[in-house]
Scaffold this active site. Structure first.
Site, PDB file in Angstrom:
ATOM      1  N   ASP A   1      -9.935   0.571  -5.275  1.00  0.00           N
ATOM      2  CA  ASP A   1     -10.883  -0.357  -4.637  1.00  0.00           C
ATOM      3  C   ASP A   1     -10.870  -0.145  -3.120  1.00  0.00           C
ATOM      4  O   ASP A   1     -11.907  -0.205  -2.461  1.00  0.00           O
ATOM      5  CB  ASP A   1     -10.535  -1.820  -4.951  1.00  0.00           C
ATOM      6  CG  ASP A   1     -11.267  -2.357  -6.186  1.00  0.00           C
ATOM      7  OD1 ASP A   1     -11.497  -1.561  -7.119  1.00  0.00           O
ATOM      8  OD2 ASP A   1     -11.595  -3.554  -6.229  1.00  0.00           O
TER       9      ASP A   1
ATOM     10  N   ASP B   1       2.956   1.555  -0.171  1.00  0.00           N
ATOM     11  CA  ASP B   1       2.558   0.732   0.978  1.00  0.00           C
ATOM     12  C   ASP B   1       2.175   1.611   2.159  1.00  0.00           C
ATOM     13  O   ASP B   1       1.188   1.353   2.854  1.00  0.00           O
ATOM     14  CB  ASP B   1       3.642  -0.303   1.333  1.00  0.00           C
ATOM     15  CG  ASP B   1       5.057   0.221   1.225  1.00  0.00           C
ATOM     16  OD1 ASP B   1       5.250   1.335   0.700  1.00  0.00           O
ATOM     17  OD2 ASP B   1       5.992  -0.479   1.672  1.00  0.00           O
TER      18      ASP B   1
ATOM     19  N   TYR C   1      -0.158  -3.074 -17.089  1.00  0.00           N
ATOM     20  CA  TYR C   1      -1.297  -3.383 -17.957  1.00  0.00           C
ATOM     21  C   TYR C   1      -0.934  -3.286 -19.433  1.00  0.00           C
ATOM     22  O   TYR C   1      -1.796  -3.391 -20.300  1.00  0.00           O
ATOM     23  CB  TYR C   1      -2.478  -2.463 -17.629  1.00  0.00           C
ATOM     24  CG  TYR C   1      -3.016  -2.723 -16.251  1.00  0.00           C
ATOM     25  CD1 TYR C   1      -2.261  -2.378 -15.130  1.00  0.00           C
ATOM     26  CD2 TYR C   1      -4.247  -3.322 -16.054  1.00  0.00           C
ATOM     27  CE1 TYR C   1      -2.719  -2.630 -13.853  1.00  0.00           C
ATOM     28  CE2 TYR C   1      -4.714  -3.573 -14.777  1.00  0.00           C
ATOM     29  CZ  TYR C   1      -3.952  -3.229 -13.687  1.00  0.00           C
ATOM     30  OH  TYR C   1      -4.406  -3.477 -12.426  1.00  0.00           O
TER      31      TYR C   1
ATOM     32  N   ASP D   1      -5.401   0.836  -9.488  1.00  0.00           N
ATOM     33  CA  ASP D   1      -6.426  -0.207  -9.474  1.00  0.00           C
ATOM     34  C   ASP D   1      -6.664  -0.663  -8.032  1.00  0.00           C
ATOM     35  O   ASP D   1      -7.803  -0.715  -7.545  1.00  0.00           O
ATOM     36  CB  ASP D   1      -5.947  -1.383 -10.348  1.00  0.00           C
ATOM     37  CG  ASP D   1      -7.039  -2.400 -10.627  1.00  0.00           C
ATOM     38  OD1 ASP D   1      -8.184  -2.183 -10.180  1.00  0.00           O
ATOM     39  OD2 ASP D   1      -6.748  -3.417 -11.290  1.00  0.00           O
TER      40      ASP D   1
ATOM     41  N   LYS E   1       6.561   3.856  -5.826  1.00  0.00           N
ATOM     42  CA  LYS E   1       7.477   2.941  -5.135  1.00  0.00           C
ATOM     43  C   LYS E   1       8.894   3.214  -5.643  1.00  0.00           C
ATOM     44  O   LYS E   1       9.641   2.296  -6.012  1.00  0.00           O
ATOM     45  CB  LYS E   1       7.034   1.486  -5.390  1.00  0.00           C
ATOM     46  CG  LYS E   1       7.728   0.449  -4.542  1.00  0.00           C
ATOM     47  CD  LYS E   1       7.248   0.408  -3.101  1.00  0.00           C
ATOM     48  CE  LYS E   1       8.051  -0.586  -2.282  1.00  0.00           C
ATOM     49  NZ  LYS E   1       7.684  -0.565  -0.844  1.00  0.00           N
TER      50      LYS E   1
HETATM   51 MG    MG Z   1     -10.176  -2.915 -10.546  1.00  0.00          MG
END
Ligand code: MG
Ligand code: NAI
Length: 332
Positions: free
Chosen positions: A232, A204, A124, A228, A171
């Site tokens: 969710d 993962d 980001y 992020d 990761k």
């Molecule tokens: Mg989001």
């Protein structure tokens, strides 16, 4: 004295859900002085700037900010207001609890975990460029300073809430340098918190474990993009975007907002679920130290959800945003 709160209505369903949350917070027994500030497409159209400097200043100077979602165009147009605000004010920690709610039937009962997402860097950073036509490079920035800062926030949160364990999600097997640094930073901070267990999990595998047994996790800390996506996912474990709150926290500043976006498909219809923003308001009350009022509002929301008579469409009901809000006000 009243708390000064900056209110950003935002785009789409933002004005509807922020109006609902404001009514509920005004009934909580705590005094608020609300100052409206504009951001997003609403601000671009009215003021020619999606994130006016006056709005950034209003967030900086308020005791706390309650924010509706803002629309971000995909592929083209201005940068995300959320990302810009988090970076400008160093709101480095994104706190996203996922807790099962009474009356909301999902695949698992008694989910109770916290995703702590690094909010200022990773992919980001917005550093993208065309190397040659057909080849684009995006830079994923990981620094020791930001990694240790977010790890410390995760452990302090665990300590404050009497939690057992912090899991670093990463990761580092593939991204040996960047996620290697993130994992090392978490390990380093873990040594300062001997009473809290520390372990790590590859992202993962963490996604698989979250959907097959979410009870395995307690506090999870991760970089921006993983946070992020997985937040969710954890939102889906407890009833979806309509019910999941969040906080963006920096030094002496905080912005409380739902995890969901501006929901253009249902905007302006008066049917959005304001629960996520109301519960973000509960996080705001706790942040301000108003524990009694926070518990009062949270209990009222739980009572309305458990009764199941004034649920909005996303939860299978027929209530409008205002009917649901009135039920919460009555329960308070
Ligand atoms: Mg989001
Ligand atoms: P979204 O979260 O707005 O909507 C996804 C689905 O969930 C839609 O079907 C929507 O109707 C439903 N939904 C979301 N919130 C709801 C609520 N409170 N009550 C009932 N149903 C609800 O995600 P989408 O469509 O991907 O994004 C729309 C816009 O929002 C985009 O421009 C995106 O960039 C922006 N966005 C802004 C955020 C923020 O300001 N913090 C966060 C996420 C997205």
């Amino acid at each position: 004295m009243a708390y000064s709160i900056t209110l950003i209505p935002g785009d789409g369903i933002g004005p509807e859900v922020t109006a609902a949350a404001r009514q509920v917070l005004d009934a909580s027994g705590v005094d608020f002085e609300w100052q409206e500030a504009s951001a997003g497409v609403a601000a671009l159209e009215a003021l020619g700037d999606p994130l006016p400097e006056a709005t950034v200043e209003a967030v900086r100077n308020a005791d706390a900010t309650l924010k509706g979602p803002t629309t971000t165009p995909s592929g083209v147009g201005f940068r995300s207001i959320n990302v810009a605000l988090r970076q400008k004010l160093t709101l480095y920690a994104n706190y996203r609890p996922a807790r099962s709610l009474p009356g909301i039937k999902t695949r698992y009962d008694d989910v109770d975990l916290i995703v702590v997402r690094e909010n200022t860097e990773g992919l980001y950073s917005g550093l993208e460029h065309v190397v040659v036509p057909g080849v684009v490079e995006s830079l994923r920035i990981i620094t020791a300073v930001a990694s240790e800062r977010i790890a410390k926030f995760a452990f302090e949160t665990a300590q404050r809430q009497n939690r057992q364990r912090v899991t670093c999600v990463h990761k580092a097997n593939i991204l040996k340098l960047s996620d290697g640094l993130f994992l090392d930073s978490c390990r380093k901070v873990a040594a300062d918190f001997p009473d809290i267990e520390f372990d790590d999990c590859i992202v993962d595998a963490a996604a698989m474990k979250l959907v097959s047994n979410p009870h395995m996790f307690d506090v999870m800390v991760m970089e921006n993009l993983f946070g992020d996506i997985l937040s969710d996912l954890t939102s889906g474990l407890v009833g979806g975007l309509g019910v999941t709150p969040s906080a963006n926290v920096g030094e002496g500043m905080a912005v409380f907002e739902a995890v969901h976006g501006s929901a253009p498909d249902i905007a302006g219809k008066g049917i959005a679920n304001p629960t996520a923003l109301v519960l973000s308001g509960v996080l705001m009350l706790r942040y301000l130290g108003e524990k009694v009022a926070a518990d009062r509002v949270e209990k009222a929301v739980h009572a309305v959800l458990a009764a199941g008579e004034a649920l909005t469409g996303d939860l299978g009901g027929k209530a409008t945003t205002q009917q649901y809000t009135d039920a919460v006000l009555a329960a308070i």
